[in-house]
Scaffold this motif. Structure first.
Motif, PDB file in Angstrom:
ATOM      1  N   THR A  55     -22.806 -22.877  10.555  1.00  0.00           N
ATOM      2  CA  THR A  55     -22.455 -23.519   9.282  1.00  0.00           C
ATOM      3  C   THR A  55     -23.568 -24.455   8.832  1.00  0.00           C
ATOM      4  O   THR A  55     -23.892 -24.515   7.643  1.00  0.00           O
ATOM      5  CB  THR A  55     -21.130 -24.302   9.386  1.00  0.00           C
ATOM      6  N   ARG A  56     -24.168 -25.167   9.783  1.00  0.00           N
ATOM      7  CA  ARG A  56     -25.289 -26.047   9.426  1.00  0.00           C
ATOM      8  C   ARG A  56     -26.487 -25.239   8.956  1.00  0.00           C
ATOM      9  O   ARG A  56     -27.234 -25.673   8.078  1.00  0.00           O
ATOM     10  CB  ARG A  56     -25.670 -26.936  10.604  1.00  0.00           C
ATOM     11  N   LYS A  57     -26.656 -24.058   9.526  1.00  0.00           N
ATOM     12  CA  LYS A  57     -27.769 -23.197   9.130  1.00  0.00           C
ATOM     13  C   LYS A  57     -27.581 -22.697   7.702  1.00  0.00           C
ATOM     14  O   LYS A  57     -28.541 -22.654   6.920  1.00  0.00           O
ATOM     15  CB  LYS A  57     -27.870 -22.022  10.103  1.00  0.00           C
ATOM     16  N   THR A  58     -26.355 -22.331   7.332  1.00  0.00           N
ATOM     17  CA  THR A  58     -26.110 -21.869   5.966  1.00  0.00           C
ATOM     18  C   THR A  58     -26.272 -23.024   4.973  1.00  0.00           C
ATOM     19  O   THR A  58     -26.801 -22.828   3.877  1.00  0.00           O
ATOM     20  CB  THR A  58     -24.707 -21.251   5.828  1.00  0.00           C
ATOM     21  N   GLU A  59     -25.815 -24.235   5.364  1.00  0.00           N
ATOM     22  CA  GLU A  59     -26.012 -25.406   4.500  1.00  0.00           C
ATOM     23  C   GLU A  59     -27.496 -25.687   4.305  1.00  0.00           C
ATOM     24  O   GLU A  59     -27.938 -26.033   3.210  1.00  0.00           O
ATOM     25  CB  GLU A  59     -25.329 -26.630   5.093  1.00  0.00           C
ATOM     26  N   TYR A  60     -28.255 -25.531   5.377  1.00  0.00           N
ATOM     27  CA  TYR A  60     -29.704 -25.744   5.303  1.00  0.00           C
ATOM     28  C   TYR A  60     -30.347 -24.729   4.360  1.00  0.00           C
ATOM     29  O   TYR A  60     -31.214 -25.083   3.560  1.00  0.00           O
ATOM     30  CB  TYR A  60     -30.317 -25.629   6.698  1.00  0.00           C
ATOM     31  N   ALA A  61     -29.912 -23.469   4.441  1.00  0.00           N
ATOM     32  CA  ALA A  61     -30.471 -22.435   3.573  1.00  0.00           C
ATOM     33  C   ALA A  61     -30.205 -22.763   2.106  1.00  0.00           C
ATOM     34  O   ALA A  61     -31.089 -22.612   1.252  1.00  0.00           O
ATOM     35  CB  ALA A  61     -29.884 -21.071   3.935  1.00  0.00           C
ATOM     36  N   LYS A  62     -28.995 -23.262   1.814  1.00  0.00           N
ATOM     37  CA  LYS A  62     -28.662 -23.644   0.440  1.00  0.00           C
ATOM     38  C   LYS A  62     -29.515 -24.822  -0.025  1.00  0.00           C
ATOM     39  O   LYS A  62     -30.038 -24.819  -1.140  1.00  0.00           O
ATOM     40  CB  LYS A  62     -27.181 -24.003   0.330  1.00  0.00           C
ATOM     41  N   SER A  63     -29.635 -25.829   0.847  1.00  0.00           N
ATOM     42  CA  SER A  63     -30.405 -27.009   0.450  1.00  0.00           C
ATOM     43  C   SER A  63     -31.891 -26.675   0.311  1.00  0.00           C
ATOM     44  O   SER A  63     -32.571 -27.227  -0.557  1.00  0.00           O
ATOM     45  CB  SER A  63     -30.193 -28.156   1.433  1.00  0.00           C
ATOM     46  N   MET A  64     -32.405 -25.756   1.142  1.00  0.00           N
ATOM     47  CA  MET A  64     -33.804 -25.337   0.996  1.00  0.00           C
ATOM     48  C   MET A  64     -34.016 -24.576  -0.307  1.00  0.00           C
ATOM     49  O   MET A  64     -35.052 -24.727  -0.956  1.00  0.00           O
ATOM     50  CB  MET A  64     -34.235 -24.458   2.179  1.00  0.00           C
ATOM     51  N   GLN A  65     -33.026 -23.773  -0.683  1.00  0.00           N
ATOM     52  CA  GLN A  65     -33.136 -23.040  -1.939  1.00  0.00           C
ATOM     53  C   GLN A  65     -33.177 -24.020  -3.111  1.00  0.00           C
ATOM     54  O   GLN A  65     -33.995 -23.882  -4.025  1.00  0.00           O
ATOM     55  CB  GLN A  65     -31.971 -22.073  -2.083  1.00  0.00           C
ATOM     56  N   GLN A  66     -32.312 -25.038  -3.069  1.00  0.00           N
ATOM     57  CA  GLN A  66     -32.324 -26.057  -4.120  1.00  0.00           C
ATOM     58  C   GLN A  66     -33.634 -26.830  -4.119  1.00  0.00           C
ATOM     59  O   GLN A  66     -34.195 -27.127  -5.177  1.00  0.00           O
ATOM     60  CB  GLN A  66     -31.154 -27.024  -3.932  1.00  0.00           C
ATOM     61  N   TYR A  67     -34.125 -27.146  -2.930  1.00  0.00           N
ATOM     62  CA  TYR A  67     -35.383 -27.874  -2.802  1.00  0.00           C
ATOM     63  C   TYR A  67     -36.535 -27.061  -3.398  1.00  0.00           C
ATOM     64  O   TYR A  67     -37.361 -27.595  -4.140  1.00  0.00           O
ATOM     65  CB  TYR A  67     -35.644 -28.177  -1.328  1.00  0.00           C
ATOM     66  N   ASN A  68     -36.577 -25.771  -3.089  1.00  0.00           N
ATOM     67  CA  ASN A  68     -37.643 -24.918  -3.619  1.00  0.00           C
ATOM     68  C   ASN A  68     -37.543 -24.768  -5.131  1.00  0.00           C
ATOM     69  O   ASN A  68     -38.563 -24.703  -5.820  1.00  0.00           O
ATOM     70  CB  ASN A  68     -37.608 -23.548  -2.941  1.00  0.00           C
ATOM     71  N   MET A  69     -36.318 -24.739  -5.652  1.00  0.00           N
ATOM     72  CA  MET A  69     -36.145 -24.668  -7.103  1.00  0.00           C
ATOM     73  C   MET A  69     -36.657 -25.949  -7.761  1.00  0.00           C
ATOM     74  O   MET A  69     -37.301 -25.905  -8.807  1.00  0.00           O
ATOM     75  CB  MET A  69     -34.672 -24.445  -7.457  1.00  0.00           C
ATOM     76  N   LYS A  70     -36.369 -27.094  -7.127  1.00  0.00           N
ATOM     77  CA  LYS A  70     -36.858 -28.362  -7.671  1.00  0.00           C
ATOM     78  C   LYS A  70     -38.376 -28.412  -7.630  1.00  0.00           C
ATOM     79  O   LYS A  70     -39.012 -28.912  -8.556  1.00  0.00           O
ATOM     80  CB  LYS A  70     -36.282 -29.541  -6.895  1.00  0.00           C
ATOM     81  N   LEU A  71     -38.948 -27.888  -6.557  1.00  0.00           N
ATOM     82  CA  LEU A  71     -40.407 -27.861  -6.464  1.00  0.00           C
ATOM     83  C   LEU A  71     -41.007 -26.999  -7.554  1.00  0.00           C
ATOM     84  O   LEU A  71     -41.993 -27.379  -8.194  1.00  0.00           O
ATOM     85  CB  LEU A  71     -40.850 -27.311  -5.103  1.00  0.00           C
ATOM     86  N   ALA A  72     -40.416 -25.842  -7.772  1.00  0.00           N
ATOM     87  CA  ALA A  72     -40.928 -24.927  -8.787  1.00  0.00           C
ATOM     88  C   ALA A  72     -40.796 -25.534 -10.180  1.00  0.00           C
ATOM     89  O   ALA A  72     -41.701 -25.441 -10.996  1.00  0.00           O
ATOM     90  CB  ALA A  72     -40.189 -23.594  -8.722  1.00  0.00           C
ATOM     91  N   SER A  73     -39.673 -26.167 -10.456  1.00  0.00           N
ATOM     92  CA  SER A  73     -39.501 -26.783 -11.775  1.00  0.00           C
ATOM     93  C   SER A  73     -40.335 -28.051 -11.892  1.00  0.00           C
ATOM     94  O   SER A  73     -40.740 -28.426 -12.978  1.00  0.00           O
ATOM     95  CB  SER A  73     -38.030 -27.086 -12.037  1.00  0.00           C
TER      96      SER A  73
END
Length: 136
Positions: free
Chosen positions: A91-109
């Motif tokens: 569950t922590r791994k899936t939460e991490y994947a979601k937060s990394m996706q959000q982080y990468n989106m913020k970086l791109a924007s």
């Protein structure tokens, strides 16, 4: 230099011993906003085990003793005993994947926003911006 290396041989050896790939004095800075990697099942277990061990042995000050005891217990546990820790880790791994996706989106924007700020500053110099028009 008697019997030793000449200066040219010593400097060539020094050049080979230097670290490769990175220029001296340049460190890569870590982004403090980047999410931390999730713990494995063992580290989830270790968190619980450490609390129990410290309650049972309040006079123990050695970190190595706790680690050795935890490793021995983890090895002796069956897969059924390890299952709750593995599910928590997943569950922590899936939460991490979601937060990394959000982080990468913020970086791109964030890189695009930097370009927008430059174009807005050009507009400001030309005489006005969108914010000033909204206030009128």
């Amino acid at each position: 230099m008697k019997g030793g290396q000449s200066k040219s041989e010593a400097t060539s050896t020094d050049q080979r011993l230097k670290t490769r790939g990175r220029k001296p004095g340049k460190k890569t800075t870590k982004d403090p906003n980047k999410p931390k990697r999730p713990p494995s099942a063992f580290f989830v277990f270790l968190d619980d085990f450490r609390r129990e061990f410290n309650e049972a042995n309040p006079n123990n000050k050695s970190v190595a003793t706790v680690g050795k005891a935890a490793g021995a217990k983890w090895k002796s546990m069956s897969d059924e005993d390890k299952a709750p820790y593995a599910s928590k880790a997943e569950t922590r791994k899936t939460e991490y994947a979601k937060s990394m996706q959000q982080y990468n989106m913020k970086l791109a924007s964030g890189t695009n926003r930097g370009e927008d700020e430059e174009s807005k500053s050009e507009v400001d110099e030309a005489g006005g911006s969108e914010e000033e028009e909204d206030d009128d």
